[in-house]
Design an enzyme around this catalytic site. Structure first.
Site, short mmCIF file in Angstrom:
data_model
loop_
_atom_site.label_atom_id
_atom_site.label_comp_id
_atom_site.label_asym_id
_atom_site.label_seq_id
_atom_site.Cartn_x
_atom_site.Cartn_y
_atom_site.Cartn_z
N SER A 265 0.83 -1.20 0.00
CA SER A 265 0.00 0.00 0.00
C SER A 265 0.87 1.26 0.00
CB SER A 265 -0.95 -0.07 1.19
OG SER A 265 -2.08 0.67 0.93
N HIS A 406 -7.52 -5.75 -0.31
CA HIS A 406 -6.29 -5.00 -0.07
C HIS A 406 -5.59 -5.56 1.18
CE1 HIS A 406 -3.99 -1.27 -0.35
NE2 HIS A 406 -4.16 -1.07 0.94
#
Ligand code: GCU
Length: 423
Positions: A265, A406
């Site tokens: 990320s 994610h």
């Protein structure tokens, strides 16, 4: 010179830029604007990059453009005052199969200056030549990567999510015992060690606490307030990864030719920028890095430049603000960042439910980095098609889109371990 740039044909539903506002997040391919990517293999004056020697010059040009327009220049290299203080060593860690070490990297002479705490976990048995090693940046402190009480709890300021406060993992922005192992699913230490590799990890907030404070603390405070085209937090975290590597270089059990930089990320964005600048990293891993990472800015899919600059004003250089709702004016796009890893192995990983990070944009960045690899005699992705779920593709440029959200999962690590062993 942009007229000579690589033309791409993607859905051409053209909306005037003014029709977009921060709240109109694009999640529909039909709404992705037409765009032209700047070509990695054309110099800024429009002349072609024909040879590996030319690429060295083009590489310098691109690094400079990313520094000036996106991440900010990094004003310092390795400080003369840097020193490594071994603080802990545990043999027989992980039920006997690993060795744990904690080393404090001081950046200034006294003990009061900023430091980075590096946790190294490596197999007990190290072959001659050393072990391949992942330098991984972590989000919650080294103690978050595994529940073992052997790991020292970070002393640094930590962010505090609501659930972390409610469960007592963080009190007044300090980590407690309860936060041990809170990121363990993302760091499968046993699997890494069983595969004959090591993990060297550090808490990104040691380098710069992740909030917008006008750069009063962390490494920026030591080197002076950054100018508008100087490093933001991503630049600083990337610099930290290189300092971790400086430290590993003093360890004969680490295979210096096989050190990867890895992040998820915002730390995937960081890993790409670290790997672009520091060619000692033999492999660069972008896990779900999204906007400002592997995703093409010009697609404007999911998170886009204005949104990221508004939510996280400290991550990039101030100059990046010029491109809010104005991505077409960027002199670079993120496929060129991926290409700056060439000819080293670069791994771009997406997750199918992570639409905010634009998995297709991440794939296309990997795809359009490939010509640089080919110029340097390496194989790129080997396919122009976005691969099916859970199917790794590529050679020196690798990609997968995994099922799920994610995150960093065992599936991701399985691929990264295969990749590091292919070096
Ligand atoms: C937010 C941000 C992303 C970032 C992510 C993360 O979602 O918008 O750009 O990648 O946080 O770092 O977790």
């Amino acid at each position: 010179m942009r007229s000579k740039a690589l033309p791409l044909l993607f859905p051409l539903f053209l909306l005037p830029m003014s029709a977009f506002s921060q709240d109109d997040v694009i999640y529909d391919e039909a709404l992705v604007p037409a765009y032209t990517l700047p070509a990695p293999l054309l110099f800024e004056d429009g002349s072609p990059v024909r040879t590996p020697e030319d690429w060295r010059k083009r590489r310098a040009e691109l690094l400079d453009l990313f520094a000036k327009h996106v991440y900010g220049r990094t004003p310092v290299g390795r400080p003369d005052t840097m020193r490594f203080e071994p603080r802990k060593r545990v043999e027989g860690f992980l039920g006997g199969k690993a060795t744990l070490e904690e080393i404090r990297i001081h950046f200034s002479e006294g003990a009061d200056g900023p430091f980075l705490d590096l946790l190294v976990v490596k197999p007990s048995q190290v072959p001659a030549g050393g072990v391949p090693t992942f330098v991984g940046l972590n989000f919650t402190g080294n103690h978050g990567v595994h529940p073992s009480p052997e790991i020292t709890i970070t002393e640094s300021w930590v962010r505090a999510r609501k659930d972390e406060i409610e469960t007592g993992q963080v009190v007044d922005h300090r980590a407690t015992e309860k936060s041990r192992g809170n990121q363990a699913s993302r760091w499968p230490l046993e699997r890494i060690v069983d595969a004959g590799a090591a993990l060297a990890t550090f808490y990104y907030g040691d380098i710069d606490p992740d909030y917008d404070d006008g750069f009063e603390n962390g490494i920026h405070a030591l080197f002076g307030k950054p100018g508008p085209d100087e490093w933001g937090s991503i630049g600083a975290w990337a610099w930290g990864a290189s300092r971790a590597l400086d430290c590993l270089e003093t360890d004969p059990t680490i295979d210096k030719g096989r050190v990867a930089v890895m992040g998820h990320s915002r730390l995937g964005k960081t890993a790409l920028w670290a790997g672009a600048q520091d060619e000692r990293f033999a492999m660069v891993i972008s896990n779900n890095s999204g906007c400002g990472g592997a995703a093409l800015s010009r697609r404007r899919f999911g998170e886009r430049v204005e949104r990221i600059n508004t939510s996280f004003p400290h991550w990039f250089a101030d100059t990046f603000l010029r491109y809010n709702e104005n991505e077409a004016a960027l002199p670079v796009d993120q496929h060129q960042l991926v290409a700056l890893a060439a000819p080293r192995l670069v791994y771009v990983a997406s997750a199918v439910e992570d639409r905010w990070a634009d998995p297709k944009g991440e794939f296309l960045a990997a795809l359009h980095a490939a010509p640089v690899y080919e110029l340097l005699g390496q194989k790129g992705l080997g396919t122009a098609e976005h691969p099916p779920l859970d199917t790794a593709v590529g050679d020196r440029v690798r990609y997968h889109i995994r099922s799920g959200k994610h995150d960093v999962t065992d599936y991701d690590w399985e691929q990264y371990l295969k990749a590091i062993h292919s070096l």
